[in-house]
Write an enzyme that holds these catalytic residues in place. Structure first.
Site, PDB file in Angstrom:
ATOM      1  N   ASP A  28       0.833  -1.209   0.000  1.00 31.27           N
ATOM      2  CA  ASP A  28       0.000   0.000   0.000  1.00 31.27           C
ATOM      3  C   ASP A  28       0.868   1.260   0.000  1.00 31.27           C
ATOM      4  OD1 ASP A  28      -2.276   1.505   0.057  1.00 31.27           O
ATOM      5  OD2 ASP A  28      -2.736   1.169   2.174  1.00 31.27           O
ATOM      6  N   HIS A  45       2.952   3.275  -9.006  1.00 25.60           N
ATOM      7  CA  HIS A  45       2.734   1.853  -9.291  1.00 25.60           C
ATOM      8  C   HIS A  45       3.947   1.242 -10.002  1.00 25.60           C
ATOM      9  CE1 HIS A  45      -1.250   2.063  -7.778  1.00 25.60           C
ATOM     10  NE2 HIS A  45      -1.759   2.751  -8.767  1.00 25.60           N
ATOM     11  N   LEU A 139      11.012 -20.951  -3.578  1.00 24.06           N
ATOM     12  CA  LEU A 139      10.035 -19.953  -3.116  1.00 24.06           C
ATOM     13  C   LEU A 139       8.791 -20.045  -3.989  1.00 24.06           C
ATOM     14  CD1 LEU A 139       9.336 -17.240  -1.520  1.00 24.06           C
ATOM     15  CD2 LEU A 139      10.346 -16.047  -3.460  1.00 24.06           C
TER      16      LEU A 139
HETATM   17  C1  FPP Z   1      -1.885   0.173  -3.344  1.00 29.32           C
HETATM   18  O1  FPP Z   1      -1.416   1.479  -3.436  1.00 29.32           O
HETATM   19  C2  FPP Z   1      -1.351  -0.651  -4.399  1.00 29.32           C
HETATM   20  C3  FPP Z   1      -2.109  -1.280  -5.348  1.00 29.32           C
HETATM   21  C4  FPP Z   1      -3.564  -1.180  -5.407  1.00 29.32           C
HETATM   22  C5  FPP Z   1      -1.524  -2.104  -6.415  1.00 29.32           C
HETATM   23  C6  FPP Z   1      -0.233  -2.784  -6.115  1.00 29.32           C
HETATM   24  C7  FPP Z   1       0.469  -2.890  -7.390  1.00 29.32           C
HETATM   25  C8  FPP Z   1       1.804  -2.854  -7.560  1.00 29.32           C
HETATM   26  C9  FPP Z   1       2.753  -2.840  -6.452  1.00 29.32           C
HETATM   27  C10 FPP Z   1       2.416  -2.825  -8.927  1.00 29.32           C
HETATM   28  C11 FPP Z   1       2.073  -3.929  -9.847  1.00 29.32           C
HETATM   29  C12 FPP Z   1       2.245  -5.283  -9.274  1.00 29.32           C
HETATM   30  C13 FPP Z   1       2.943  -6.299  -9.812  1.00 29.32           C
HETATM   31  C14 FPP Z   1       2.929  -7.619  -9.177  1.00 29.32           C
HETATM   32  C15 FPP Z   1       3.745  -6.134 -11.029  1.00 29.32           C
HETATM   33  P1  FPP Z   1      -2.467   2.660  -3.608  1.00 29.32           P
HETATM   34  O2  FPP Z   1      -2.561   2.988  -5.050  1.00 29.32           O
HETATM   35  O3  FPP Z   1      -3.772   2.298  -2.978  1.00 29.32           O
HETATM   36  O4  FPP Z   1      -1.753   3.790  -2.796  1.00 29.32           O
HETATM   37  P2  FPP Z   1      -2.444   5.000  -2.013  1.00 29.32           P
HETATM   38  O5  FPP Z   1      -3.287   4.391  -0.912  1.00 29.32           O
HETATM   39  O6  FPP Z   1      -1.264   5.749  -1.495  1.00 29.32           O
HETATM   40  O7  FPP Z   1      -3.242   5.759  -3.015  1.00 29.32           O
END
Ligand code: FPP
Length: 248
Positions: A28, A45, A139
Site C-alpha cells: 500500500d 505503481h 520460493l
Molecule cells: C496500493 O497502493 C497498491 C495497489 C492497489 C496495487 C499494487 C500494485 C503494484 C505494487 C504494482 C504492480 C504489481 C505487480 C505484481 C507487477 P495505492 O494505489 O492504494 O496507494 P495509495 O493508498 O497511497 O493511493
C-alpha cells in the site's frame, strides 16, 4: 541477489532470526508516494512493481518459502479505467520480463483470485509462467489478482455445495481442513506474517480465512520505499513474538 548497503543488517548478522515460512504483503502507498513527488499515480505503481522484484530477491535471501502479494483486489476495479489499465500493463510487463529470472532462481509463480475477469492475454501469461516454473521449490510467489477474501469464501462454499449435491462430500466431512481445500490457497500453509505498508491498519479483504492466527506488521514505509531492511525489520519483530494459537 539484492546487495545490502554497508552497515545495514543482513540475514546472516541475525543468527537467531526465526524466518516465517509464509509472508503475505498488502503493498500500500503507491499513490501517496507519487503524490509526494508531484508525479502521476502511475509513477508510484511503476516504482511499486520494481520493488516487487527487490522483495522477491530479499525473500529468497532470507529463506522465506511462500510470498503472497496483494497485487489487485476485487475492489480495485472501482478505480479509474486509466489506473486499472496501468496496473494491468505493469502486471503484463512483470510477467513477461521476470519469468526467466524467477525460474533461474527457483521460484514457482502462481496466482490466487478469480481469473475470469482478467484479460485473456494476462491469463495466458499466468498459465505459461505457472507451467514454466512448476517444479521450482525454493520460493512460491503467489500474486493475489482480482482477489477478495469474502469472494474466495463464497466461491469455496458454492463448490462445496455442488460437491455435496453430487455426493462427493457429506456434512460430516465438513470441517476447517475440508473448507480450506476449497479455497484458492489449497495446499499452501496459512500466512505466518502479514505485512501492510503505508501505515494503514486494515486487512482490506485479504486472506480472511487464512489469517486466523497470523501475526501482523504494520510498517510506516510506503510500498515504493520498501526495502530488504523493511522486510528484515518485520521478520525480526515477528521472531520475537510468542505464538500460542489460542493455547496458554
Ligand atoms: C496500493 O497502493 C497498491 C495497489 C492497489 C496495487 C499494487 C500494485 C503494484 C505494487 C504494482 C504492480 C504489481 C505487480 C505484481 C507487477 P495505492 O494505489 O492504494 O496507494 P495509495 O493508498 O497511497 O493511493
Amino acid at each position: 541477489m539484492l546487495k545490502l548497503k554497508a552497515g545495514k543488517k543482513s540475514a546472516t548478522s541475525l543468527p537467531k532470526l526465526k524466518v516465517p515460512a509464509h509472508v503475505a504483503i498488502i503493498m500500500d502507498g503507491n499513490g501517496r508516494w507519487a503524490k509526494k513527488r508531484h508525479l502521476p499515480r502511475f509513477a508510484g505503481h511503476k516504482r511499486g512493481a520494481d520493488v516487487v522484484r527487490d522483495c522477491v530477491e530479499a525473500s529468497l535471501d532470507l529463506g522465506i518459502r511462500y510470498l503472497t502479494l496483494y497485487a489487485f483486489s476485487s475492489e480495485n476495479w472501482k478505480r479509474s479505467t486509466e489506473e486499472v489499465s496501468d496496473l494491468m500493463s505493469l502486471l503484463r510487463l512483470y510477467l513477461r520480463r521476470e519469468i526467466d529470472d524467477l525460474d533461474k532462481n527457483g521460484v514457482y509463480i502462481t496466482t490466487i483470485g478469480d481469473r475470469s475477469r482478467l484479460a485473456p492475454d494476462i491469463v495466458e501469461l499466468i498459465v505459461q509462467a505457472e507451467k514454466k516454473t512448476q517444479n521450482n521449490k525454493k520460493l512460491q510467489l503467489t500474486l493475489a489478482l482480482n482477489y477478495g477474501g469474502q469472494a474466495e469464501i463464497v466461491h469455496a462454499v458454492k463448490q462445496l455445495v455442488r460437491d455435496a449435491k453430487d455426493g462427493k462430500v457429506s456434512d460430516d466431512d465438513i470441517n476447517e481442513e475440508c473448507v480450506a481445500r476449497y479455497l484458492y490457497t489449497n495446499g499452501m500453509p496459512d500466512p505466518d506474517l502479514i505485512i501492510r505498508t503505508s501505515g494503514e491498519k486494515r486487512l482490506s479483504n485479504f486472506l480472511l480465512w487464512q489469517a486466523a492466527y497470523t501475526e501482523f506488521a504494520f510498517l510506516d514505509v510506503l510500498w515504493p520505499d520498501f526495502t530488504k531492511e523493511s522486510l528484515i525489520e518485520a521478520v525480526t519483530d515477528f521472531s520475537q513474538r510468542d505464538r500460542r494459537y489460542g493455547a496458554r
